[in-house]
Design a protein around this motif. Structure first.
Motif, PDB file in Angstrom:
ATOM      1  N   THR A 123       0.817  -1.198   0.000  1.00 13.69           N
ATOM      2  CA  THR A 123       0.000   0.000   0.000  1.00 13.69           C
ATOM      3  C   THR A 123       0.855   1.254   0.000  1.00 13.69           C
ATOM      4  O   THR A 123       1.957   1.266   0.542  1.00 13.69           O
ATOM      5  N   LEU A 137      -0.970   4.046   0.941  1.00 13.68           N
ATOM      6  CA  LEU A 137      -1.779   4.868   1.829  1.00 13.68           C
ATOM      7  C   LEU A 137      -1.046   5.063   3.152  1.00 13.68           C
ATOM      8  O   LEU A 137      -0.720   4.085   3.830  1.00 13.68           O
ATOM      9  N   GLU A 188      -1.999   5.880   6.076  1.00 16.52           N
ATOM     10  CA  GLU A 188      -2.646   5.298   7.254  1.00 16.52           C
ATOM     11  C   GLU A 188      -2.511   3.780   7.312  1.00 16.52           C
ATOM     12  O   GLU A 188      -2.697   3.173   8.365  1.00 16.52           O
ATOM     13  N   ALA A 189      -2.188   3.164   6.163  1.00 12.29           N
ATOM     14  CA  ALA A 189      -2.027   1.709   6.136  1.00 12.29           C
ATOM     15  C   ALA A 189      -0.578   1.293   6.375  1.00 12.29           C
ATOM     16  O   ALA A 189      -0.301   0.106   6.521  1.00 12.29           O
ATOM     17  N   HIS A 216       2.980   0.561  -8.958  1.00 14.57           N
ATOM     18  CA  HIS A 216       3.108   0.620  -7.500  1.00 14.57           C
ATOM     19  C   HIS A 216       4.570   0.693  -7.089  1.00 14.57           C
ATOM     20  O   HIS A 216       4.960   1.496  -6.234  1.00 14.57           O
ATOM     21  N   HIS A 224     -13.894   0.372   0.373  1.00 13.07           N
ATOM     22  CA  HIS A 224     -12.980   1.451   0.764  1.00 13.07           C
ATOM     23  C   HIS A 224     -13.175   2.600  -0.208  1.00 13.07           C
ATOM     24  O   HIS A 224     -13.440   2.389  -1.396  1.00 13.07           O
ATOM     25  N   TYR A 236     -11.065   4.541  -1.623  1.00  5.68           N
ATOM     26  CA  TYR A 236     -10.155   4.603  -2.764  1.00  5.68           C
ATOM     27  C   TYR A 236     -10.504   3.576  -3.829  1.00  5.68           C
ATOM     28  O   TYR A 236     -10.155   3.744  -5.006  1.00  5.68           O
ATOM     29  N   SER A 241     -10.323   1.971  -9.036  1.00  6.98           N
ATOM     30  CA  SER A 241      -9.664   2.704  -7.957  1.00  6.98           C
ATOM     31  C   SER A 241      -9.051   4.008  -8.460  1.00  6.98           C
ATOM     32  O   SER A 241      -8.739   4.167  -9.644  1.00  6.98           O
ATOM     33  N   MET A 244      -3.392   4.503  -6.211  1.00  8.21           N
ATOM     34  CA  MET A 244      -3.740   4.106  -4.852  1.00  8.21           C
ATOM     35  C   MET A 244      -3.916   2.599  -4.676  1.00  8.21           C
ATOM     36  O   MET A 244      -3.828   2.091  -3.555  1.00  8.21           O
ATOM     37  N   GLU A 245      -4.193   1.855  -5.724  1.00 13.55           N
ATOM     38  CA  GLU A 245      -4.293   0.397  -5.642  1.00 13.55           C
ATOM     39  C   GLU A 245      -2.933  -0.192  -5.956  1.00 13.55           C
ATOM     40  O   GLU A 245      -2.383   0.049  -7.029  1.00 13.55           O
ATOM     41  N   TRP A 248     -11.049  13.816  -2.276  1.00 13.14           N
ATOM     42  CA  TRP A 248      -9.671  13.309  -2.288  1.00 13.14           C
ATOM     43  C   TRP A 248      -9.499  12.134  -3.245  1.00 13.14           C
ATOM     44  O   TRP A 248      -8.439  11.952  -3.851  1.00 13.14           O
ATOM     45  N   PHE A 249     -10.556  11.347  -3.405  1.00 11.97           N
ATOM     46  CA  PHE A 249     -10.448  10.141  -4.226  1.00 11.97           C
ATOM     47  C   PHE A 249     -10.888  10.371  -5.672  1.00 11.97           C
ATOM     48  O   PHE A 249     -11.050   9.416  -6.430  1.00 11.97           O
TER      49      PHE A 249
END
Length: 807
Positions: free
Chosen positions: A357, A359, A361-362, A438, A550, A552, A646, A650-651, A749-750
């Motif tokens: 990820t 993200l 927060e993740a 990614h 989710h 995202y 997504s 973000m994915e 945001w998304f």
């Protein structure tokens, strides 16, 4: 169940199942219930598997082979009977034997519960990897937690998600073996002391015993049987008899309850301090037990702990097991008397880390006081590792305080926290992403400074799926057609599916291909009618989005476009609309308010649309409850359109996109995750791409994006958003979605609003493609033909050669 055959006609295998029923289950065939037959069948199959399991284990020991250890908080293995029988090539024999006993194997397969050991793509990937490791004959252990209740069983009550305990162990688990000899002391809290000679001793304030429970993992054609080792927890003092005798029964059982809590639920709600502490305890519990087990096995078979990197490759599946880095350092220094530098070198050469990820927060981090209170010795080691890392970094030219702060294992901004992703990165010789985009974004965003320090450490390993479960088992009709067309080579190597490409031009073949797809849709329609009372037309386009809920992943974008389509169908009945069935499924984390609200919105929209006779059944919508592997095995083969929408960038990868395409669904998606590589393989004309790129998303966020102007400038979007916000779909509570829609106006945001018009146009392109029957069929065949590269066998072979050094 079928009629029984004469006893004299029963085969040795049928008699073996019957013998197991009597002597292991304690039932005769007249009294046996379906779950008794299921257990008897599994135990009978298991007996043969055990022999192969022992053979491959002994061969690994004899060869002194290096092993792979895959640490994951999730293993979403699904039902095992059909998977094991297929890989063991015993399904026909077992089906025939059971038939002689008046029992239906498909009925038994349907009542086997899904193992509640995961939630989404992370856990399903781990399961695919375990199967591919065995298929490629790579000695391996998977390590995780034996959850009693797992994530949760999802029920939809009045459109809202209700979480219920997952009772998959209600009748026991006949696949597992308890290994009482493999038990380890796992401590928490307490204090650390040292002596003048530098020896350190950690005396925990409390401890539990981790006991191993093993499940065999059978590779294709039974070539190897590897081990999934899951940990269960028991108290060292399960009953305080003095307290019990005093009548304080709660205190008497408190320690055992505390231990059981560790293995009760996957992903406890961490919005509270207690939930955060439980999650950190879980992660350390399984990490410590696993690392102790690996070290014990190495010393037992090879003697010298210094050769650990030569004989063990430990892969961390995301940050959940990242504390393993500090745990191995603790064992090497405190128990094996190695110096810090030597221990650190061994640790780095042993570990690899997979990031899943971008993200923030993740990317797990823990409040420093919590970490230090629970794991005081590990806190010391984290500080020591950090000191070495930062001192080495400071010696490099051009390093400033900003870079130091970014690389540090301790986040000093605001509340001080331990950064687990940085710990995993620093403690590993390899850090990999799971799709090309990614991996590139890892280098330029979350790990930019660490990448500058360690420029050769980040590499890409694009995810894959096992074609055994996600083609051969879940879609036997299509598998049989492919075998007839190109032979059996693809069963042993999915790359051979490319031989199917010429058949995309064969009208007779594509018609048969389409007939199989329709039969899968009929089967799903029957399942949904029985489970939900929903009637859907199998000749409609089945448009499917199934994944964790989710923001995202943008189920909200799909729902808003559904509302817009509904409005268009009502406003323009004269147009030739493509009949559609929109299917959603997935679970929302219990503490994720907006995700839960999105589930309710999907159900509210479905209720309104499905009851509106003015659209003539042209559009149906359903949220299918309790998404799991077994449900996916029904929905994936039936899908015509795969929603992979997504927000770009973000994915990490996605694997659902691969499963759908392998089964002949067209993808509608953004240039995100593995969608990009799928596009490269299936061809631009056989996928539907829309929306902003990752670079464009970043530029919009940085450049003062105004979602209000976008919404007001799009008639379809503004009408749909206003309808949802004003309560058209929630007359019982008109304000229910006001805040959710206001979020689109305020910040988005998304990029739901930003991508809406492009998405809506792409959906109308899908309609046009669907009306071209020959063209659609050709594209579906070409998707299947070009998905062989996305086999998890290819992914695991890359890990094995380039990270683990075992092939």
């Amino acid at each position: 169940m079928n009629a029984q055959t004469d006893v004299r006609e029963r085969s040795p295998l049928a008699l073996a199942i019957l013998d197991t029923l009597v002597h292991r289950i304690g039932k005769d065939e007249q009294a046996a219930r379906p779950h008794d037959w299921l257990a008897a069948t599994i135990f009978t199959v298991r007996n043969e598997i055990i022999e192969r399991w022992m053979e491959t284990t002994k061969a690994t020991h004899a060869a002194g082979a290096k092993r792979v250890y895959y640490l994951s908080l999730e293993f979403l293995i699904g039902r095992l009977l059909r998977d094991t029988l297929a890989n063991w090539e015993k399904r026909e024999a077992i089906a025939e034997a059971l038939g002689q006993l008046g029992v239906s194997l498909p009925e038994l397969e349907e009542i086997e519960p899904d193992a509640a050991l995961g939630n989404g793509g992370l856990g399903r990937l781990a399961a695919c990897f375990m199967e591919s490791l065995a298929t490629l004959d790579v000695p391996a252990y998977g390590y995780g937690i034996r959850y009693v209740n797992g994530m949760f069983r999802q029920r939809i009550d009045d459109g809202w998600q209700t979480e219920l305990p997952e009772t998959w162990l209600a009748h026991g688990n006949p696949w597992e073996f308890e290994r009482r000899e493999s038990a380890y002391f796992v401590g928490f809290g307490g204090e650390v002391t040292g002596n003048e000679q530098g020896h350190v001793h950690w005396k925990p304030a409390e401890a539990v015993e981790a006991t191993a429970v093993d499940t065999p993992v059978v590779g294709w054609r039974g070539k190897r049987v590897n081990t999934l080792r899951l940990w269960t927890a028991i108290s060292l003092d399960p009953l305080k008899l003095d307290a019990f005798n005093r009548g304080d029964f709660q205190a008497a059982l408190a320690d055992q309850l505390r231990a059981e809590t560790l293995v009760r639920v996957l992903y406890p709600n961490d919005s509270t301090a207690a939930g955060q502490e439980l999650r950190l305890r879980q992660e350390y519990f399984f990490s410590s037990a696993s690392i102790q087990d690996i070290v014990r096995r190495h010393v037992q078979y090879f003697g010298d702990i210094r050769t650990l990197p030569d004989k063990a490759a430990i892969q961390l599946n995301d940050t959940h097991p990242a504390v393993s880095v500090a745990e191995l350092m603790r064992l090497l220094i405190d128990h094996h008397d190695l110096g810090f530098d030597e221990a650190w070198g061994i640790t780095q050469r042993t570990f690899g880390y997979t990031n899943h990820t971008l993200l923030p927060e993740a990317l797990e981090s823990w409040p420093l006081p919590l970490f230090e209170r629970l794991l005081p010795r590990h806190m010391q080691l984290v500080y020591a590792i950090n000191a070495k890392l930062l001192r080495d970094l400071r010696r490099q030219p051009g390093v400033d305080d900003r870079a130091i702060a970014a690389v540090s294992l301790i986040d000093e901004g605001g509340e001080r926290r331990v950064r687990m992703a940085n710990l995993a990165f620093a403690g590993s010789h390899s850090v990999n992403g799971v799709a090309a985009l990614h991996t590139q974004l890892m280098k330029s965003t979350v790990f930019a400074d660490l990448h500058r320090v360690f420029p050769d450490r980040i590499n890409n390993k694009t995810n894959g799926i096992t074609p055994r479960r996600w083609l051969q088992e879940c879609n036997p009709g299509l598998t049989a057609l492919i075998r007839e067309a190109i032979g059996d080579a693809f069963l042993d190597g999915a790359d051979a599916l490319t031989a199917l490409a010429p058949f995309a031009q064969d009208a007779a073949f594509t018609e048969r291909f389409a007939a199989i797809k329709r039969s899968n849709k009929v089967a799903l329609a029957e399942h949904l009618k029985e489970a939900m009372g929903l009637r859907i037309d199998p000749d409609a386009l089945f448009d499917v989005q199934i994944k964790r809920i989710h923001e995202y992943k943008r189920q909200l974008l799909n729902i808003i476009e559904t509302v817009a389509l509904y409005d268009q169908i009502r406003s323009h009945p004269e147009r030739e609309w493509t009949p559609r069935v929109k299917l959603f499924a997935g679970k929302a984390a219990s503490s994720y308010h907006n995700a839960r609200l999105i589930i309710k919105l999907a159900n509210d929209v479905a209720r309104r649309i499905n009851s509106d006779p003015s659209i003539g059944g042209l559009l149906k919508v359903a949220f299918v409850p309790n998404y799991n592997v077994s449900l996916a095995e029904k929905m994936v083969p039936a899908a015509d359109l795969s929603e992979q929408i997504s927000t770009a960038g973000m994915e990490a990868s996605g694997t659902g996109n691969m499963k759908f395409a392998l089964n002949g669904a067209l993808t509608i998606g953004t240039l995100d995750g593995a969608n990009i590589e799928i596009k490269d393989h299936v061809g631009d004309e056989n996928i539907v791409i829309f929306g902003l790129t990752a670079d464009e998303v970043a530029a919009k966020r940085a450049g003062g994006y105004d979602p209000r102007a976008v919404i007001e400038g799009s008639a379809e979007l503004s009408q749909a958003v206003n309808a949802i916000a004003s309560g058209v779909f929630s007359p019982d509570d008109p304000a229910r979605y006001r805040g959710l829609m206001a979020g689109l106006y305020d910040h988005d945001w998304f990029m739901v609003a930003a991508d809406f018009d492009s998405y809506a146009a792409a959906q109308r392109d899908v309609d046009a493609r669907w009306s071209d029957t020959a063209g659609w069929r050709r594209a579906t065949v070409l998707n299947v033909a070009n998905m062989g590269w996305f086999s998890s066998d290819r992914t695991i072979a890359e890990y094995a050669r380039e990270i683990w050094g075992v092939m």
